[in-house]
Scaffold this motif. Sequence first.
Motif, PDB file in Angstrom:
ATOM      1  N   LEU A 177       0.817  -1.207   0.000  1.00 23.11           N
ATOM      2  CA  LEU A 177       0.000   0.000   0.000  1.00 23.11           C
ATOM      3  C   LEU A 177       0.851   1.257   0.000  1.00 23.11           C
ATOM      4  CD1 LEU A 177      -2.383  -1.228   2.851  1.00 23.11           C
ATOM      5  CD2 LEU A 177      -2.859  -1.326   0.403  1.00 23.11           C
ATOM      6  N   GLY A 178       0.232   2.338  -0.457  1.00 20.31           N
ATOM      7  CA  GLY A 178       0.921   3.623  -0.450  1.00 20.31           C
ATOM      8  C   GLY A 178       1.094   4.172   0.956  1.00 20.31           C
ATOM      9  N   LYS A 179       2.258   4.732   1.238  1.00 21.12           N
ATOM     10  CA  LYS A 179       2.563   5.247   2.574  1.00 21.12           C
ATOM     11  C   LYS A 179       2.017   6.657   2.790  1.00 21.12           C
ATOM     12  CE  LYS A 179       6.511   5.384   5.730  1.00 21.12           C
ATOM     13  NZ  LYS A 179       7.980   5.176   5.819  1.00 21.12           N
ATOM     14  N   GLY A 180       1.957   7.446   1.727  1.00 25.34           N
ATOM     15  CA  GLY A 180       1.473   8.812   1.843  1.00 25.34           C
ATOM     16  C   GLY A 180       2.295   9.614   2.830  1.00 25.34           C
ATOM     17  N   ASP A 181       1.636  10.602   3.473  1.00 29.80           N
ATOM     18  CA  ASP A 181       2.334  11.397   4.485  1.00 29.80           C
ATOM     19  C   ASP A 181       1.779  11.098   5.872  1.00 29.80           C
ATOM     20  OD1 ASP A 181      -0.142  12.484   4.193  1.00 29.80           O
ATOM     21  OD2 ASP A 181       0.535  14.549   3.821  1.00 29.80           O
ATOM     22  N   ASN A 182       1.275   9.879   6.058  1.00 23.90           N
ATOM     23  CA  ASN A 182       0.716   9.478   7.346  1.00 23.90           C
ATOM     24  C   ASN A 182       1.774   9.521   8.435  1.00 23.90           C
ATOM     25  OD1 ASN A 182       0.078   7.146   9.412  1.00 23.90           O
ATOM     26  ND2 ASN A 182      -1.866   7.734   8.508  1.00 23.90           N
ATOM     27  N   ASP A 183       1.434  10.161   9.567  1.00 23.64           N
ATOM     28  CA  ASP A 183       2.419  10.311  10.645  1.00 23.64           C
ATOM     29  C   ASP A 183       2.279   9.259  11.741  1.00 23.64           C
ATOM     30  OD1 ASP A 183       0.033  11.134  11.701  1.00 23.64           O
ATOM     31  OD2 ASP A 183       0.808  12.977  12.617  1.00 23.64           O
ATOM     32  N   GLY A 184       1.501   8.222  11.487  1.00 25.11           N
ATOM     33  CA  GLY A 184       1.398   7.139  12.464  1.00 25.11           C
ATOM     34  C   GLY A 184      -0.030   6.879  12.912  1.00 25.11           C
ATOM     35  N   MET A 185      -0.267   5.670  13.414  1.00 26.86           N
ATOM     36  CA  MET A 185      -1.598   5.245  13.859  1.00 26.86           C
ATOM     37  C   MET A 185      -1.524   4.835  15.335  1.00 26.86           C
ATOM     38  SD  MET A 185      -2.850   5.399  10.745  1.00 26.86           S
ATOM     39  CE  MET A 185      -4.471   4.636  10.907  1.00 26.86           C
ATOM     40  N   ILE A 186      -2.655   4.975  16.031  1.00 23.90           N
ATOM     41  CA  ILE A 186      -2.760   4.517  17.412  1.00 23.90           C
ATOM     42  C   ILE A 186      -3.404   3.139  17.407  1.00 23.90           C
ATOM     43  CG2 ILE A 186      -3.856   4.940  19.658  1.00 23.90           C
ATOM     44  CD1 ILE A 186      -3.639   7.922  19.075  1.00 23.90           C
ATOM     45  N   ALA A 187      -2.907   2.234  18.227  1.00 22.33           N
ATOM     46  CA  ALA A 187      -3.433   0.867  18.276  1.00 22.33           C
ATOM     47  C   ALA A 187      -4.923   0.874  18.634  1.00 22.33           C
ATOM     48  CB  ALA A 187      -2.661   0.045  19.309  1.00 22.33           C
ATOM     49  N   PRO A 188      -5.730   0.046  17.975  1.00 26.20           N
ATOM     50  CA  PRO A 188      -7.159  -0.030  18.306  1.00 26.20           C
ATOM     51  C   PRO A 188      -7.376  -0.751  19.635  1.00 26.20           C
ATOM     52  CG  PRO A 188      -6.598  -1.714  16.717  1.00 26.20           C
ATOM     53  CD  PRO A 188      -5.350  -0.889  16.902  1.00 26.20           C
ATOM     54  N   ASN A 189      -8.541  -0.534  20.230  1.00 31.20           N
ATOM     55  CA  ASN A 189      -8.894  -1.236  21.470  1.00 31.20           C
ATOM     56  C   ASN A 189      -9.381  -2.642  21.136  1.00 31.20           C
ATOM     57  OD1 ASN A 189      -9.726  -1.995  24.023  1.00 31.20           O
ATOM     58  ND2 ASN A 189     -11.652  -0.857  23.904  1.00 31.20           N
ATOM     59  N   LEU A 190      -8.674  -3.660  21.623  1.00 35.15           N
ATOM     60  CA  LEU A 190      -8.998  -5.050  21.300  1.00 35.15           C
ATOM     61  C   LEU A 190      -9.510  -5.833  22.509  1.00 35.15           C
ATOM     62  CD1 LEU A 190      -5.785  -5.791  19.206  1.00 35.15           C
ATOM     63  CD2 LEU A 190      -8.012  -5.024  18.350  1.00 35.15           C
ATOM     64  N   ILE A 191      -9.538  -5.216  23.690  1.00 34.86           N
ATOM     65  CA  ILE A 191      -9.945  -5.916  24.901  1.00 34.86           C
ATOM     66  C   ILE A 191     -11.390  -6.427  24.768  1.00 34.86           C
ATOM     67  CG2 ILE A 191     -10.283  -5.743  27.400  1.00 34.86           C
ATOM     68  CD1 ILE A 191      -7.350  -5.570  26.451  1.00 34.86           C
ATOM     69  N   LYS A 201     -10.079  -6.193  13.244  1.00 34.25           N
ATOM     70  CA  LYS A 201      -9.917  -4.805  13.685  1.00 34.25           C
ATOM     71  C   LYS A 201      -8.486  -4.334  13.490  1.00 34.25           C
ATOM     72  CE  LYS A 201     -11.745  -1.734  17.194  1.00 34.25           C
ATOM     73  NZ  LYS A 201     -12.533  -1.638  18.451  1.00 34.25           N
ATOM     74  N   ILE A 202      -7.519  -5.206  13.741  1.00 34.48           N
ATOM     75  CA  ILE A 202      -6.113  -4.849  13.538  1.00 34.48           C
ATOM     76  C   ILE A 202      -5.859  -4.546  12.061  1.00 34.48           C
ATOM     77  CG2 ILE A 202      -3.759  -5.772  13.534  1.00 34.48           C
ATOM     78  CD1 ILE A 202      -4.521  -7.318  16.090  1.00 34.48           C
ATOM     79  N   ILE A 203      -6.335  -5.416  11.190  1.00 37.15           N
ATOM     80  CA  ILE A 203      -6.112  -5.231   9.748  1.00 37.15           C
ATOM     81  C   ILE A 203      -6.790  -3.955   9.244  1.00 37.15           C
ATOM     82  CG2 ILE A 203      -6.648  -6.174   7.463  1.00 37.15           C
ATOM     83  CD1 ILE A 203      -6.217  -8.962   8.668  1.00 37.15           C
ATOM     84  N   LEU A 204      -8.033  -3.722   9.686  1.00 39.21           N
ATOM     85  CA  LEU A 204      -8.745  -2.527   9.244  1.00 39.21           C
ATOM     86  C   LEU A 204      -8.148  -1.253   9.827  1.00 39.21           C
ATOM     87  CD1 LEU A 204     -12.453  -3.760   9.263  1.00 39.21           C
ATOM     88  CD2 LEU A 204     -10.972  -3.343   7.298  1.00 39.21           C
ATOM     89  N   SER A 205      -7.305  -1.409  10.844  1.00 41.33           N
ATOM     90  CA  SER A 205      -6.570  -0.257  11.392  1.00 41.33           C
ATOM     91  C   SER A 205      -5.227  -0.094  10.694  1.00 41.33           C
ATOM     92  CB  SER A 205      -6.356  -0.438  12.898  1.00 41.33           C
ATOM     93  OG  SER A 205      -7.591  -0.493  13.581  1.00 41.33           O
ATOM     94  N   THR A 206      -5.046  -0.808   9.586  1.00 36.97           N
ATOM     95  CA  THR A 206      -3.833  -0.790   8.741  1.00 36.97           C
ATOM     96  C   THR A 206      -2.595  -1.251   9.506  1.00 36.97           C
ATOM     97  OG1 THR A 206      -3.304   1.559   9.137  1.00 36.97           O
ATOM     98  CG2 THR A 206      -4.796   1.054   7.311  1.00 36.97           C
ATOM     99  N   MET A 207      -2.788  -2.255  10.361  1.00 36.62           N
ATOM    100  CA  MET A 207      -1.677  -2.856  11.083  1.00 36.62           C
ATOM    101  C   MET A 207      -1.686  -4.356  10.864  1.00 36.62           C
ATOM    102  SD  MET A 207      -1.687  -0.568  14.568  1.00 36.62           S
ATOM    103  CE  MET A 207      -1.838   1.216  14.453  1.00 36.62           C
TER     104      MET A 207
END
Length: 275
Positions: A177-191, A201-207
């Motif tokens: 995938l393209g990286k763009g100018d994204n400055d980072g993502m916060i981990a989703p809540n999985l509890i 949820k992890i995959i849809l959060s691009t991780m």
Amino acid sequence: MKSVEFFKSKLFLIQIGIAFLVAIVLIWITLISLGWYTHHGEKLEVPDLYGMSLEDAGDKLKSEQLVFSIYDSIFNPDFAPGTVLDQRPLAGAIVKRKRNLFLTINASNPEQVRFPNVVDNSFRQAYELLMTNGFKIGKLEYANNQFFNLVLYPKYNGDTIQAGSMIDKGASIDLVLGKGDNDGMIAPNLIGKTHSQAKEKIILSTMNVGRIEFDASIRNHFDSIQAKVWKQSPSFTNNQKMPPGSKIDIWLTKDSLKLQLADSLLQQRLSNLLY
């Protein structure tokens, strides 16, 4: 007058009494018959059939006075053809005698399907397209491109794959995938999420899914399906920004006390962040 006298007569009262008794007996017979027909009050625990041959599973269900039908077949190279790979209801469910179980068995050969065109689609569009066609999402990789999450090309078994190619249904597809100018993502809540819910949820959060650990409460395959996340790393509450494609490790359990404690700690940390 004769009619009035008849309704007051002993003969009429006897006939009414007999009719009342007959009605009670008929109702009682009906209730008994319904109870027998529906196996009212009977409780059987569904056995774990995962990994059994279809013949062994059939014998097991027959001994438990249960029946089955084949719902679907998929291909998994790690199992022999005809092996039970899934069942509904799940093992441990409480059912009545003669309940029909729906089994998914391992096919002799993988079904092949034509690979769709996902290049130049957004990641979300590609995700839906691949899932609809029976594929799984493997690893997400990021490369320099001005458009964030634009699909540059898909990979299968490490090699680039072209649209229209015939490949095994259920195969895992990696996406670059393209990286763009994204400055980072916060981990989703999985509890509190199951393994499959957490992975989605992890995959849809691009991780990407990292290490997966099951504790001692997980004894078999169907325990692992029902287990829920009680710990993750990185945590949802640490506000740590990670590059897209980073890995998230998860720990799963069926221990209700451990899950309650994890949820309580999560709520406490969220309250601290808000106030």
